[in-house]
Design a protein around this motif. Structure first.
Motif, mmCIF file in Angstrom:
data_model
loop_
_atom_site.group_PDB
_atom_site.id
_atom_site.type_symbol
_atom_site.label_atom_id
_atom_site.label_comp_id
_atom_site.label_asym_id
_atom_site.label_seq_id
_atom_site.Cartn_x
_atom_site.Cartn_y
_atom_site.Cartn_z
ATOM 1 N N LYS A 77 0.827 -1.201 0.000
ATOM 2 C CA LYS A 77 0.000 0.000 0.000
ATOM 3 C C LYS A 77 0.867 1.260 0.000
ATOM 4 O O LYS A 77 0.530 2.273 -0.621
ATOM 5 N N LYS A 78 2.004 1.172 0.658
ATOM 6 C CA LYS A 78 2.916 2.322 0.737
ATOM 7 C C LYS A 78 3.513 2.657 -0.634
ATOM 8 O O LYS A 78 3.732 3.810 -0.972
ATOM 9 N N GLU B 98 2.111 2.058 -3.665
ATOM 10 C CA GLU B 98 1.040 2.656 -4.482
ATOM 11 C C GLU B 98 1.416 2.745 -5.957
ATOM 12 O O GLU B 98 1.556 3.818 -6.522
ATOM 13 N N THR B 99 1.587 1.595 -6.595
ATOM 14 C CA THR B 99 1.901 1.572 -8.025
ATOM 15 C C THR B 99 0.766 0.945 -8.815
ATOM 16 O O THR B 99 0.178 -0.044 -8.396
ATOM 17 N N ASP B 100 0.435 1.540 -9.944
ATOM 18 C CA ASP B 100 -0.587 0.987 -10.825
ATOM 19 C C ASP B 100 0.040 0.190 -11.964
ATOM 20 O O ASP B 100 -0.603 -0.664 -12.577
#
Length: 303
Positions: A215-216, A218-220
């Motif tokens: 979550k830290k 945060e890559t798509d």
């Protein structure tokens, strides 16, 4: 911001692996922001009687020139990239000459081939003192980046491995497996829980920590997949290799626990064991920037 791998050294050994290494260097240069690739071959030193040297003073020079022409031909036939290349052929000890060359060009990545498990002496020696990242490619493998495996212990080293991997593959959208190997402490019996019950507790914490890490980031672009593995007998590296093979990954990325003092540029025991045991998956060892300091002092210990 993590810098790209601008300068690469590819260590050729005058065998049938050279073609593979040249092609694989092209593959990584396409995603790494590479601006220069140096193809290095070291001709081992041999004792030559003084009388022979006097009679044939240009013997070694001709051997070096001949090797350069051979490498030039391989590059022309098998290097299909626009990255500028340079050829270095030297005489001496392999480890020392590789490290000297890495220092001279301020290399960001050293690429070595590996034929089998028993053929890990050079890889281990270079890795122990390498001033930069290393990529070890077993024989017969084509370098791909569809599925990548990163052992994670939540240290700065594994964090650096993840950041480097995300930077390199941001346009490729690979699957990235993040494996945490957890253990049950010997003191578990004082908790009133069984071994299995305490193992589930430890697994729950490992899973939660991996979720927080993912979550830290945060890559798509990349798919991050948590993997939790229970180590029952202290064989963490065995578990990493077993799980990586099970997932059929293309690359393992590990952080090196190196220090930057004058003669202590050494990797951690797990990374070194991984180099020795693994002969079926390309392995990248990531170093912290600044490990170049002191490299000249480490060369003094090498013959």
């Amino acid at each position: 911001m993590i810098a790209p791998l601008k300068k690469l050294i590819v260590c050729l050994d005058h065998t049938d692996m050279d073609q593979e290494l040249i092609e694989n260097a092209c593959s990584i240069s396409k995603i790494a922001g590479t601006t220069q690739i140096t193809f290095l071959n070291v001709i081992r030193e041999f004792n030559m009687p003084e009388a022979v040297l006097k009679e044939f003073p240009h013997l070694m020079d001709k051997a070096l020139d001949e090797r350069k022409e051979e490498i030039k031909g391989l590059i022309e036939n098998h290097f299909k990239c626009d990255v500028p290349t340079k050829i270095m052929v030297r005489q001496g000890g392999e480890t020392k000459e590789i490290l000297k060359a890495a220092n001279e060009i301020k290399s960001d990545l050293i690429i070595l081939g590996k034929k089998k498990v028993s053929d890990s002496v050079l890889s281990t020696r270079v890795a122990r003192r390498s001033p930069c990242n290393m990529l070890i490619i077993p024989q017969g493998l084509e370098l791909k980046f569809d599925k990548i495996f990163i052992p994670v212990d939540f240290s700065d080293y594994s964090s650096l491995s993840l950041k480097r991997t995300l930077m390199l593959t941001e346009k490729l959208k690979p699957k990235i497996y993040l494996q945490n190997v957890y253990q049950v402490p010997s003191s578990y019996r004082y908790s009133g829980k069984t071994y299995q019950e305490f193992a589930e507790i430890m697994k729950g914490h490992a899973t939660k920590d991996l979720e927080v890490l993912i979550k830290k980031v945060e890559t798509d672009a990349q798919e991050l997949i948590p993997v939790c593995s229970l180590d029952k007998d202290g064989k963490i590296v065995d578990l990493v290799i077993k799980e990586a093979k099970k997932k059929n990954v293309d690359l393992i990325v590990m952080g090196a626990k190196g220090r930057t003092t004058t003669s202590a540029l050494f990797i951690g025991s797990k990374a070194e064991r991984m180099i020795r045991m693994n002969d079926s998956i390309p392995l990248m060892i990531i170093r912290k920037k600044g490990a170049m300091a002191g490299i000249l002092e480490t060369l003094k210990d090498l013959n």
